[in-house]
Write an enzyme that holds these catalytic residues in place. Sequence first.
Site, PDB file in Angstrom:
ATOM      1  N   CYS A 135       0.835  -1.207   0.000  1.00 46.80           N
ATOM      2  CA  CYS A 135       0.000   0.000   0.000  1.00 46.80           C
ATOM      3  C   CYS A 135       0.869   1.255   0.000  1.00 46.80           C
ATOM      4  O   CYS A 135       1.985   1.241   0.520  1.00 46.80           O
ATOM      5  CB  CYS A 135      -0.905   0.049   1.240  1.00 46.80           C
ATOM      6  SG  CYS A 135      -1.867  -1.436   1.558  1.00 46.80           S
ATOM      7  N   ASP A 136       0.325   2.315  -0.564  1.00 46.36           N
ATOM      8  CA  ASP A 136       0.978   3.610  -0.448  1.00 46.36           C
ATOM      9  C   ASP A 136      -0.090   4.693  -0.514  1.00 46.36           C
ATOM     10  O   ASP A 136      -1.074   4.560  -1.251  1.00 46.36           O
ATOM     11  CB  ASP A 136       1.997   3.835  -1.562  1.00 46.36           C
ATOM     12  CG  ASP A 136       2.832   5.071  -1.310  1.00 46.36           C
ATOM     13  OD1 ASP A 136       3.720   5.004  -0.440  1.00 46.36           O
ATOM     14  OD2 ASP A 136       2.575   6.102  -1.956  1.00 46.36           O
ATOM     15  N   SER A 137       0.101   5.742   0.278  1.00 39.27           N
ATOM     16  CA  SER A 137      -0.875   6.830   0.330  1.00 39.27           C
ATOM     17  C   SER A 137      -0.196   8.180   0.147  1.00 39.27           C
ATOM     18  O   SER A 137       0.915   8.398   0.639  1.00 39.27           O
ATOM     19  CB  SER A 137      -1.621   6.830   1.672  1.00 39.27           C
ATOM     20  OG  SER A 137      -2.333   5.630   1.865  1.00 39.27           O
ATOM     21  N   GLY A 161      -2.784   3.717  -3.104  1.00 40.19           N
ATOM     22  CA  GLY A 161      -2.454   2.685  -4.085  1.00 40.19           C
ATOM     23  C   GLY A 161      -2.350   1.329  -3.415  1.00 40.19           C
ATOM     24  O   GLY A 161      -1.845   1.217  -2.297  1.00 40.19           O
TER      25      GLY A 161
END
EC number: 3.6.1.9
Length: 446
Positions: free
Chosen positions: A128-130, A165
Site C-alpha cells: 500500500c501507499d498513500s 495505491g
Amino acid sequence: MSIPLILASKSKARRDVLFHAGIRATIRVSHVDEAAVVASTAAQRGIAVDEMTTEDRVPLLARAKAAAVYREYMEISAAAAQATGEMHVSYPLTDGFGTVAEVKSVHEAIEEHEGLTDAKVGPLIIGCDSMFELDGVPYGKPHTEDHARERLRMMRGRTGTLWTGHCVIDAATGRMVSRASHAEVTFCDFSDDMIERYIATGEPLEVAGSFTLDGFGGAFIDRIEGDPSGIIGLSLPLARQLVEELDIDWTDLWNMDREEQQEHSIPVSVLKSIGATPPKENVHQPGDGFIDCACGHKHWGLNGASGVLLARRNPETGEVTHVLMQHRALWSAEGGKWGIPGGATADGESPLEGALRESFEEANIRPRDIDVVGSYMEDHGPWGYTTVFAFEKPGHEVQPHANDDESLEVTWVPIDEVGKLPLLTAMKTDWPRFEERLRKISRQTF
C-alpha cells in the site's frame, strides 16, 4: 484453513483496518527506497519526477513494496526446496531428552507440514501507499514539525484528495493486480493554536498528508466523499476487488472471530509471568502466543517455533570455524543469554520456512546465502522446536546484524567458544550434540 495475508507495511493504521475486518495479517516490512523508485520510473518514462501524477505514484510504490516482500518469500521458498540432509526427531516427554527416536529426510519433513512453499494459493502479499494531493501537488509524510505546520496551514478550510495505491500478489502463482482509490477530504478552518496542539501529539509527522481519520486529526475533517478506509491507509473495497480479481474470495482471508478481536495483543500479565515484556511497538503476528506444555513450561509459538543454526567453514579444509549466535534482548524470555536466531512459526508456514524467515528478520541471514543441510525437532506433542542446520554457501558471506529489537547483538562466535557463553537453557542442553553433528555433516558434505 484461511489463506494467509502478508501486509508489506509496518503501519499500525493499515494493520488495524484489516484486524477489525477479521484478518490478522502477518507484517513484513518492505524497506523500499520510495524516492529512488519514483525517480527511476520517471527516468524510464523520460519525464521529470514532478510530472508523475499522484494517481500514478501510489500504485507504483504499492507494487514496489509488495514485490520486495514477494522476492524475499521466493528466496525462502528456493532455499527450502534446495534443502538436503536428515531431520532428527526426539520426543523428550516420552523417550527422554536427547534421544533421537526418528530420522527422515528434510524433504519428507517439509512435505508433511505442507508449508507455504507447496501452497496452491497464497499467501497473498498486499502493498500500500498513500499520498495527499492539494492543488495538484502530492504530499507524503512530513517527518518534521515545520513541514507539518506548513501543510496544515495550507489545508485548513479546504478540500484535497487522498490517494491510496494497492497491489496484491498471489505468491503461489506470482499473479499481481494493482490499482488506486481516492477520496475527497474537506477540513474545518482550524486555528494556529489547534495546529500547534495537534503537532504536539506527534501524530501528523509520520502520516501521509499530515492528518489521520482514525486519530486526533479525525475531528478536523468536516466531510468525506469516497472510501473512508482508504483515508486510513488501506481501502477495504479496493483490496476486496483486487483479491477477487485473483479468483479468491475475501472471506477466505478471515482468520479471527469477534471474540478474538476483543484482545488485540498478548496480555502483558502473561508476558511478565515468563519475564518477557516486549517494546510497545512490537506486533502480535499470526502464530504468536504461548502454549502450556505437559513438561510444565510455557512455550512460545502456537504453531511451534524454529531457528537457524548457521555455521561457517574453512574454505580449504571444510572445518567448522564459527557459529552465528544471537545475544537475546533483555526484555525477552531468558533475556541476556545467547541462542540462535528464530521464533514462532507463522500460520501456514513449515518449521523450515519459519526458521529461514525469522533468521533473516532477526539476524540478516539471507536464504540465498546459505545451504540447509539438516534439522533437529524436539517434539512435545502440541508444540515443537525445530533447529535448522545450515552452512554459508561457498563464495557467499553472511554479514549479520540485528534487523529488529529482539537482539542485543548477533555475531559470529568461534565454535570452540560457544559452550562458554551463557546459553539459553535449551541451547545449553543441546549444544554438545549440535556441535558434534555440525562437524560430522561438514566432513560428509565438504
